[in-house]
Design a protein around this motif. Structure first.
Motif, mmCIF file in Angstrom:
data_model
loop_
_atom_site.group_PDB
_atom_site.id
_atom_site.type_symbol
_atom_site.label_atom_id
_atom_site.label_comp_id
_atom_site.label_asym_id
_atom_site.label_seq_id
_atom_site.Cartn_x
_atom_site.Cartn_y
_atom_site.Cartn_z
ATOM 1 N N ASN A 47 0.843 -1.180 0.000
ATOM 2 C CA ASN A 47 0.000 0.000 0.000
ATOM 3 C C ASN A 47 0.887 1.241 0.000
ATOM 4 O O ASN A 47 1.866 1.312 0.741
ATOM 5 N N LEU A 48 0.560 2.212 -0.844
ATOM 6 C CA LEU A 48 1.304 3.464 -0.888
ATOM 7 C C LEU A 48 0.440 4.542 -0.260
ATOM 8 O O LEU A 48 -0.571 4.947 -0.818
ATOM 9 N N THR A 49 0.812 4.956 0.949
ATOM 10 C CA THR A 49 0.074 5.992 1.657
ATOM 11 C C THR A 49 0.801 7.303 1.469
ATOM 12 O O THR A 49 2.015 7.378 1.658
ATOM 13 N N ARG A 50 0.074 8.353 1.142
ATOM 14 C CA ARG A 50 0.700 9.603 0.772
ATOM 15 C C ARG A 50 0.200 10.752 1.622
ATOM 16 O O ARG A 50 -0.674 11.502 1.208
ATOM 17 N N PRO A 51 0.719 10.898 2.839
ATOM 18 C CA PRO A 51 0.344 12.077 3.622
ATOM 19 C C PRO A 51 0.897 13.336 2.984
ATOM 20 O O PRO A 51 1.850 13.296 2.206
ATOM 21 N N ASP A 52 0.300 14.456 3.311
ATOM 22 C CA ASP A 52 0.795 15.746 2.862
ATOM 23 C C ASP A 52 1.391 16.461 4.072
ATOM 24 O O ASP A 52 0.971 16.235 5.200
ATOM 25 N N MET A 53 2.357 17.350 3.848
ATOM 26 C CA MET A 53 2.963 18.056 4.966
ATOM 27 C C MET A 53 1.945 18.887 5.732
ATOM 28 O O MET A 53 2.153 19.244 6.883
ATOM 29 N N LYS A 54 0.807 19.242 5.098
ATOM 30 C CA LYS A 54 -0.207 20.011 5.805
ATOM 31 C C LYS A 54 -0.954 19.164 6.822
ATOM 32 O O LYS A 54 -1.725 19.678 7.622
ATOM 33 N N LEU A 91 6.220 33.062 11.389
ATOM 34 C CA LEU A 91 5.064 33.102 12.275
ATOM 35 C C LEU A 91 3.853 33.696 11.565
ATOM 36 O O LEU A 91 2.726 33.243 11.762
ATOM 37 N N HIS A 92 4.072 34.694 10.732
ATOM 38 C CA HIS A 92 2.970 35.299 9.977
ATOM 39 C C HIS A 92 2.331 34.282 9.047
ATOM 40 O O HIS A 92 1.101 34.229 8.909
ATOM 41 N N TYR A 93 3.159 33.449 8.409
ATOM 42 C CA TYR A 93 2.607 32.430 7.519
ATOM 43 C C TYR A 93 1.825 31.387 8.304
ATOM 44 O O TYR A 93 0.725 30.991 7.911
ATOM 45 N N VAL A 94 2.391 30.947 9.440
ATOM 46 C CA VAL A 94 1.703 29.953 10.262
ATOM 47 C C VAL A 94 0.374 30.505 10.760
ATOM 48 O O VAL A 94 -0.639 29.788 10.805
ATOM 49 N N LYS A 95 0.345 31.773 11.098
ATOM 50 C CA LYS A 95 -0.895 32.397 11.559
ATOM 51 C C LYS A 95 -1.962 32.371 10.474
ATOM 52 O O LYS A 95 -3.147 32.151 10.743
ATOM 53 N N GLN A 96 -1.537 32.581 9.227
ATOM 54 C CA GLN A 96 -2.490 32.571 8.118
ATOM 55 C C GLN A 96 -3.089 31.188 7.900
ATOM 56 O O GLN A 96 -4.309 31.040 7.776
ATOM 57 N N ILE A 97 -2.231 30.176 7.858
ATOM 58 C CA ILE A 97 -2.752 28.850 7.531
ATOM 59 C C ILE A 97 -3.445 28.193 8.720
ATOM 60 O O ILE A 97 -4.231 27.262 8.537
ATOM 61 N N ARG A 98 -3.173 28.682 9.940
ATOM 62 C CA ARG A 98 -3.819 28.103 11.118
ATOM 63 C C ARG A 98 -5.335 28.250 11.039
ATOM 64 O O ARG A 98 -6.088 27.414 11.569
ATOM 65 N N ALA A 99 -5.768 29.302 10.393
ATOM 66 C CA ALA A 99 -7.204 29.539 10.267
ATOM 67 C C ALA A 99 -7.862 28.522 9.337
ATOM 68 O O ALA A 99 -9.079 28.329 9.397
ATOM 69 N N PHE A 100 -7.083 27.870 8.482
ATOM 70 C CA PHE A 100 -7.659 26.968 7.487
ATOM 71 C C PHE A 100 -7.452 25.491 7.817
ATOM 72 O O PHE A 100 -8.142 24.633 7.290
ATOM 73 N N PHE A 101 -6.489 25.199 8.644
ATOM 74 C CA PHE A 101 -6.203 23.794 8.959
ATOM 75 C C PHE A 101 -6.207 23.582 10.465
ATOM 76 O O PHE A 101 -5.442 24.232 11.179
ATOM 77 N N LYS A 102 -7.049 22.725 10.914
ATOM 78 C CA LYS A 102 -7.129 22.406 12.338
ATOM 79 C C LYS A 102 -5.992 21.451 12.681
ATOM 80 O O LYS A 102 -5.908 20.353 12.156
#
Length: 628
Positions: free
Chosen positions: A237-244, A456-467
């Protein structure tokens, strides 16, 4: 995986003669037929591919007397054949054409690390005809080896800045398409080398899904080809997680030997090759030789979380080395190896003959042991200087940290800015909510500490979209007392004393050891491990919505949906799009070893192996790009 991979390299070095591959009893890297003496020419990728697997002695045993980079100043050797192991690029083809025109070798065995495009193949044919060497072209092979295998179950594509490229809004469609195509080509090569056609699982709607779809199409076309030679085992099986999926793990201070050395001691295979004064037989990757599962390590025990810690292994190796040396010196009637006289043909001649045969092996073992001792000395000093034991203690309970404890760590002048930023990002991604005022206070403390807050600014932006899944909420599994680097570090404490004196930390050794013991990690299954477990055991849950692609089925037979009859897998290739890390890999290895019943086999790969610092640099670039 290394077995099949090294076999492919050995076959190539023996002019693609599969009969030349040794069996396990023959020993690693040996040809079992009489070698043909030849020259090996490689580009940078070829060197990176070969160096973790074979040393100079292995090359010689397979008939390679001279090995040189493609773009080095090479003199003609007209009476020997030449093996080329290069990428199929326009620049490399032009260099090949130049070699043809100079007639510098007797014959040419050309091996491309991946499939050569037709236009470049036509350019190669034209250059062959122009130089009049068509009769000297003995072979042209596509080897499908465009990835770097670092350990038996670990490989990297070495695609730098992959996360940034895939997530940068300013990245062009062509650059993203080009990167995904390179990932697909390398993954296809890995599967060809392993000889499998896997079922592919991937989260929907991201780069991993795009790569999975392209790979499925390429594998399906290959399977439909009557000449396809891939096997189709039922359990792969090839499982492909994403870094997100979960970015917290990349910031963790690893509690295992390689996971600590990788980001702290800063050694790479390139640095080990280019180190001034390094011997030619030291071209193997240092990171490879540092692990108990590595191809070139003297500690060749099978990876087992109950029995393969680095301190135990080095302790065993030191005692075994001393015992072997004592046996040799006793047979020769001397007190040390330095007293051996090769011109003494007296009563100890038989013992001297045995000593001469064993001396090269003993010398190599001592060199590797000395290397590990120096690395470990640097590692201990780095832990002390950067207070990594304190950071690790906080990370283990990151969800329980308070505003006061975090601010205290951020304002500590003894701690490095990069460690402070790493700690805060872990905290920020692991708690439910941080108020606007508190965030401003944290940011001010980080700025005052000299941190680049663009990440930190980038992490703050994506935090709103990914739990994000807080690591502190992971239920710990039963702990093992011997699966970490520091589990029995006191057992070799005395052996580090002399080296620590030279490093200037001997006076605080006991204090350092007691602090290092805090680096014992609680046994936890990281998010990627939990997903792999769900996929392999067919238990459903979060992975039910993952793409399900089976290249062996028809084009429209499943439309990416999970079949009703779930399959249990014993083998998996886990590939992380955007970059992986040693801690995640080792967590998967430990999980596979402690699985009940038949043990699972998990191979881990990624676009690149990241450290926390390297990942934050990509986040800083994304944060800066987001402001423009």
């Amino acid at each position: 995986m290394v077995g099949g991979f090294s076999d492919a390299i050995i076959s190539m070095l023996n002019l693609n003669n599969r009969d030349a591959i040794s069996t396990p009893s023959d020993g690693p890297g040996l040809a079992i037929t009489e070698p043909v003496w030849k020259v090996l020419i490689y580009d940078q990728l070829g060197q990176d591919i070969i160096s973790p697997l074979l040393k100079v002695n292995d090359l010689r045993e397979n008939g390679v007397t001279v090995h040189m980079p493609l773009f080095s100043d090479r003199q003609p050797i007209p009476d020997v054949p030449a093996i080329y192991f290069i990428q199929p690029t326009a620049e490399n083809i032009r260099r090949l054409a130049d070699d043809f025109s100079r007639h510098i070798y007797e014959s040419y065995y050309i091996n491309f690390s991946y499939s050569i495009p037709r236009p470049l193949l036509e350019d190669l044919a034209a250059a062959t005809v122009k130089a009049g060497v068509a009769a000297q072209i003995a072979q042209v092979y596509d080897q499908y080896l465009n990835f770097v295998c670092l350990e038996p179950n670990l490989f990297s594509l070495q695609l730098d800045n992959s996360y940034r490229i895939l997530n940068d809004p300013t990245s062009s469609d062509s650059s993203i398409e080009g990167l995904t195509d390179r990932i697909v080509a390398s993954l296809f090569s890995a599967l060809v080398t392993m000889g499998v056609v896997p079922v592919i699982r991937a989260p929907r709607g991201n780069a991993a899904a795009q790569v999975a779809t392209k790979l499925n199409s390429r594998l399906r076309d290959h399977v439909m080809n009557a000449r396809a030679e891939l096997d189709s085992p039922a359990g792969m099986n090839l499982t492909r997680p994403d870094m997100k999926l979960n970015r917290v793990v990349i910031y963790v201070s690893g509690g295992k030997y390689v996971a600590l050395v990788h980001p702290t001691v800063k050694l790479t295979n390139v640095q080990s090759r280019k180190k001034k004064g390094a011997k030619s037989d030291e071209k193997c990757s240092i990171l490879t030789s540092m692990t108990s599962s590595g191809v070139r390590t003297p500690f060749r025990k099978k990876v087992d979380p109950k029995a393969s810690t680095f301190p135990e292994d080095v302790d065993t190796e030191i005692n075994r080395y001393k015992s072997d040396v004592a046996e040799v010196t006793r047979a020769c009637g001397v007190d040390s190896l330095d007293q051996l006289d090769p011109n003494d043909f007296g009563a100890n001649a038989r013992g001297l003959s045995v000593a001469i045969k064993r001396l090269p092996e003993l010398t190599e073992r001592k060199r590797i042991l000395d290397m590990h001792m120096k690395i470990a000395t640097n590692l201990f000093k780095t832990i002390q200087d950067r207070h990594l034991d304190q950071f690790f203690s906080m990370e283990e309970a990151i969800g329980k940290q308070t505003k006061a404890t975090i601010l205290e760590a951020l304002k500590d002048p003894k701690k490095l800015p990069e460690d402070k930023m790493r700690l805060f990002i872990m905290f920020y991604l692991s708690v439910e909510d941080v108020s606007k005022d508190d965030f401003a206070e944290y940011e001010a403390a980080l700025t005052e500490a000299g941190c680049n807050v663009a990440a930190l600014h980038y992490v703050k932006q994506i935090r709103a979209f990914f739990k994000m899944t807080a690591m502190s909420n992971v239920a710990p599994a039963p702990q093992s007392t011997a699966s970490d680097f520091f589990g029995k570090v006191t057992s070799i404490g005395s052996k580090f004393t002399d080296h620590l004196k030279d490093a200037g930390v001997a006076g605080s050794f006991d204090h350092l050891i007691s602090g290092v013991k805090n680096l014992l990690p609680t046994r936890k299954d990281l998010p990627a491990t939990r997903i792999v477990e769900s996929v392999m055991d067919g238990v459903g849950g979060e992975v039910d919505d993952y793409l399900y692609l089976d290249p062996k089925l028809g084009r429209d037979s499943n439309a990416g949906k999970q079949p009703k009859n779930r399959t249990v897998f014993q083998d998996a290739l886990v590939f992380v799009v955007g970059g992986g890390n040693y801690l995640e890999y080792q967590n998967l290895v430990e999980h596979s070893q402690r699985s009940p019943g038949q043990k699972k086999r998990i191979v881990y790969g990624s676009t690149e192996l990241l450290t926390a610092k390297g990942f934050m640099e990509q986040l800083e670039a994304l944060g800066t790009s987001g402001k423009q």
